[in-house]
Design an enzyme around this catalytic site. Structure first.
Site, PDB file in Angstrom:
ATOM      1  N   ASP A 182      26.877-111.166  26.603  1.00 56.99           N
ATOM      2  CA  ASP A 182      26.741-112.613  26.432  1.00 56.99           C
ATOM      3  C   ASP A 182      27.917-113.187  25.645  1.00 56.99           C
ATOM      4  O   ASP A 182      28.496-112.508  24.797  1.00 56.99           O
ATOM      5  CB  ASP A 182      25.412-112.908  25.713  1.00 56.99           C
ATOM      6  CG  ASP A 182      24.981-114.359  25.878  1.00 56.99           C
ATOM      7  OD1 ASP A 182      25.518-115.051  26.765  1.00 56.99           O
ATOM      8  OD2 ASP A 182      24.088-114.798  25.125  1.00 56.99           O
ATOM      9  N   GLY A 238      31.189-117.811  28.074  1.00 56.88           N
ATOM     10  CA  GLY A 238      31.415-119.257  28.126  1.00 56.88           C
ATOM     11  C   GLY A 238      31.951-119.774  26.803  1.00 56.88           C
ATOM     12  O   GLY A 238      32.945-120.522  26.768  1.00 56.88           O
ATOM     13  N   ASN A 268      19.957-117.354  35.814  1.00 55.86           N
ATOM     14  CA  ASN A 268      21.346-117.802  35.955  1.00 55.86           C
ATOM     15  C   ASN A 268      21.600-118.536  37.287  1.00 55.86           C
ATOM     16  O   ASN A 268      22.602-119.244  37.423  1.00 55.86           O
ATOM     17  CB  ASN A 268      22.328-116.635  35.807  1.00 55.86           C
ATOM     18  CG  ASN A 268      22.464-116.117  34.386  1.00 55.86           C
ATOM     19  OD1 ASN A 268      22.709-114.939  34.161  1.00 55.86           O
ATOM     20  ND2 ASN A 268      22.313-116.987  33.390  1.00 55.86           N
ATOM     21  N   ARG A 271      17.800-112.655  21.301  1.00 56.81           N
ATOM     22  CA  ARG A 271      16.676-112.712  22.239  1.00 56.81           C
ATOM     23  C   ARG A 271      16.950-111.774  23.409  1.00 56.81           C
ATOM     24  O   ARG A 271      18.070-111.290  23.593  1.00 56.81           O
ATOM     25  CB  ARG A 271      16.439-114.148  22.723  1.00 56.81           C
ATOM     26  CG  ARG A 271      17.643-114.829  23.321  1.00 56.81           C
ATOM     27  CD  ARG A 271      17.307-116.220  23.883  1.00 56.81           C
ATOM     28  NE  ARG A 271      18.506-116.905  24.324  1.00 56.81           N
ATOM     29  CZ  ARG A 271      19.184-117.792  23.582  1.00 56.81           C
ATOM     30  NH1 ARG A 271      18.769-118.108  22.389  1.00 56.81           N
ATOM     31  NH2 ARG A 271      20.288-118.353  24.069  1.00 56.81           N
TER      32      ARG A 271
HETATM   33  C1  IPE Z   1      21.504-113.490  29.635  1.00 60.82           C
HETATM   34  O1  IPE Z   1      22.461-114.384  29.186  1.00 60.82           O
HETATM   35  C2  IPE Z   1      21.825-113.053  31.025  1.00 60.82           C
HETATM   36  C3  IPE Z   1      23.033-112.253  31.167  1.00 60.82           C
HETATM   37  C4  IPE Z   1      23.780-111.783  30.212  1.00 60.82           C
HETATM   38  C5  IPE Z   1      23.384-111.963  32.535  1.00 60.82           C
HETATM   39  P1  IPE Z   1      22.214-115.946  29.218  1.00 60.82           P
HETATM   40  O2  IPE Z   1      23.377-116.563  28.559  1.00 60.82           O
HETATM   41  O3  IPE Z   1      21.900-116.401  30.586  1.00 60.82           O
HETATM   42  O4  IPE Z   1      20.902-116.075  28.305  1.00 60.82           O
HETATM   43  P2  IPE Z   1      20.218-117.323  27.619  1.00 60.82           P
HETATM   44  O5  IPE Z   1      19.858-118.280  28.703  1.00 60.82           O
HETATM   45  O6  IPE Z   1      21.181-117.910  26.660  1.00 60.82           O
HETATM   46  O7  IPE Z   1      19.028-116.746  26.933  1.00 60.82           O
HETATM   47  C1  IPE Z   2      27.353-114.133  29.739  1.00 64.95           C
HETATM   48  O1  IPE Z   2      28.106-115.160  29.195  1.00 64.95           O
HETATM   49  C2  IPE Z   2      27.622-113.909  31.204  1.00 64.95           C
HETATM   50  C3  IPE Z   2      26.574-114.390  32.126  1.00 64.95           C
HETATM   51  C4  IPE Z   2      25.403-114.843  31.790  1.00 64.95           C
HETATM   52  C5  IPE Z   2      26.901-114.320  33.523  1.00 64.95           C
HETATM   53  P1  IPE Z   2      27.612-116.643  29.267  1.00 64.95           P
HETATM   54  O2  IPE Z   2      28.146-117.263  30.515  1.00 64.95           O
HETATM   55  O3  IPE Z   2      26.152-116.744  29.093  1.00 64.95           O
HETATM   56  O4  IPE Z   2      28.355-117.270  28.009  1.00 64.95           O
HETATM   57  P2  IPE Z   2      27.753-118.237  26.908  1.00 64.95           P
HETATM   58  O5  IPE Z   2      26.494-117.610  26.402  1.00 64.95           O
HETATM   59  O6  IPE Z   2      27.500-119.550  27.583  1.00 64.95           O
HETATM   60  O7  IPE Z   2      28.811-118.319  25.867  1.00 64.95           O
HETATM   61 MG    MG Z   3      24.936-116.905  27.475  1.00 63.28          MG
END
Ligand code: IPE
Ligand code: IPE
Ligand code: MG
Length: 249
Positions: free
Chosen positions: A21, A24, A69, A195
């Site tokens: 995670d 982004g 996602n 989480r």
């Molecule tokens: C969890 O990350 C899913 C993956 C790492 C693929 P998210 O970024 O989607 O989780 P939430 O929504 O913040 O809990």
């Molecule tokens: C995890 O990084 C990758 C995926 C869920 C595909 P995020 O895209 O959730 O990045 P943040 O949590 O928004 O920083």
């Molecule tokens: Mg995330």
């Protein structure tokens, strides 16, 4: 002594699961688009996969795309699926060289056709590899997996293959998409979120959880070794007392 050398080979987790995670936020912090973070996240995937193989971990499950996602903006979903296809194609020689088998958990039918094809061919090409299993959780959620398992158990009860009194922990486990692997001893989540986000709920019933503030593209080989060392210092009691464990009772 390096962190890697401090790892006790006899207490190595057989299975590590990672919620990757923070891609982004990593990109945003650099004034870039989220997808730039996903691209850089792939480099971490490579580093961590090779590090796990090097220390002797047998299963590495990476949460790459959750059921939830799919609700992200369409262009981000498309870019992620394309990145997955391109990475699988590009990394096949490395998987072969490192003797790593690729497998998958999740809702295969929901993936775009190109992704299904690439995934199927990479899994087939690496199916004889024995050093480590790299498991991609794609279009995966623990609740999705539990629902499909419950449905299939209901079908088998109805057609007489399973009797109600035979339903136990072991049987339920055998209907999950993770049935061929041991449950993860260690679950790591990067990016500071504490989480589970619908990942492996059944399988992590007794996993050790490790949370780090590092964003996934910044997570290094040393960070992985640190997580393993932290895990190795914990006492896993499984409901027993500490005294019972030391007397092996
Ligand atoms: C969890 O990350 C899913 C993956 C790492 C693929 P998210 O970024 O989607 O989780 P939430 O929504 O913040 O809990
Ligand atoms: C995890 O990084 C990758 C995926 C869920 C595909 P995020 O895209 O959730 O990045 P943040 O949590 O928004 O920083
Ligand atoms: Mg995330």
């Amino acid at each position: 002594m390096s962190l890697k050398e401090k790892i006790d080979e006899k207490k190595l987790p057989e299975h590590i699961a990672i919620i990757m995670d923070g891609n982004g936020r990593w990109a945003k912090g650099k004034g870039k688009l989220r997808i730039f973070g996903h691209h850089n996240g792939v480099t971490t995937v490579k580093t961590i996969t090779e590090a796990c193989a090097k220390v002797g971990v047998k299963y590495l499950t990476l949460y790459a795309f959750s059921t939830e996602n799919w609700n992200r903006p369409a262009f981000e979903v498309k870019a992620l699926m394309e990145l997955l296809v391109d990475t699988m194609k590009k990394e096949l020689p490395t998987l072969q060289k490192n003797n790593i088998r690729l497998s998958f958990i999740g809702n295969f039918n929901d993936l775009p056709e190109k992704c299904q094809k690439q995934l199927a061919s990479t899994m087939e090409a690496t199916s004889q590899n024995t050093r480590m299993n790299l498991v991609l959780a794609l279009s995966y959620s623990a609740k999705w997996d539990l629902v499909q398992a419950i449905k299939n158990i209901a079908v088998d009860v109805k057609n007489g293959k399973v009797k109600e009194e035979e339903i136990n922990d072991k049987l339920v486990n055998s209907y999950l998409s993770t049935h061929k692997m041991p449950h993860p001893e260690l679950l790591i989540r990067t990016s500071g979120e504490k989480r589970i986000s619908n990942f492996l709920l059944w399988e992590i019933a007794y996993s050790e959880l490790y949370f780090t503030e590092k964003l996934w593209p910044d997570f290094t080989e040393e960070d992985l070794y640190q997580a393993i060392l932290d895990y190795q210092q914990r006492e896993r009691r499984f409901g027993k007392t500490s005294e019972q464990l030391s007397s092996k009772a």
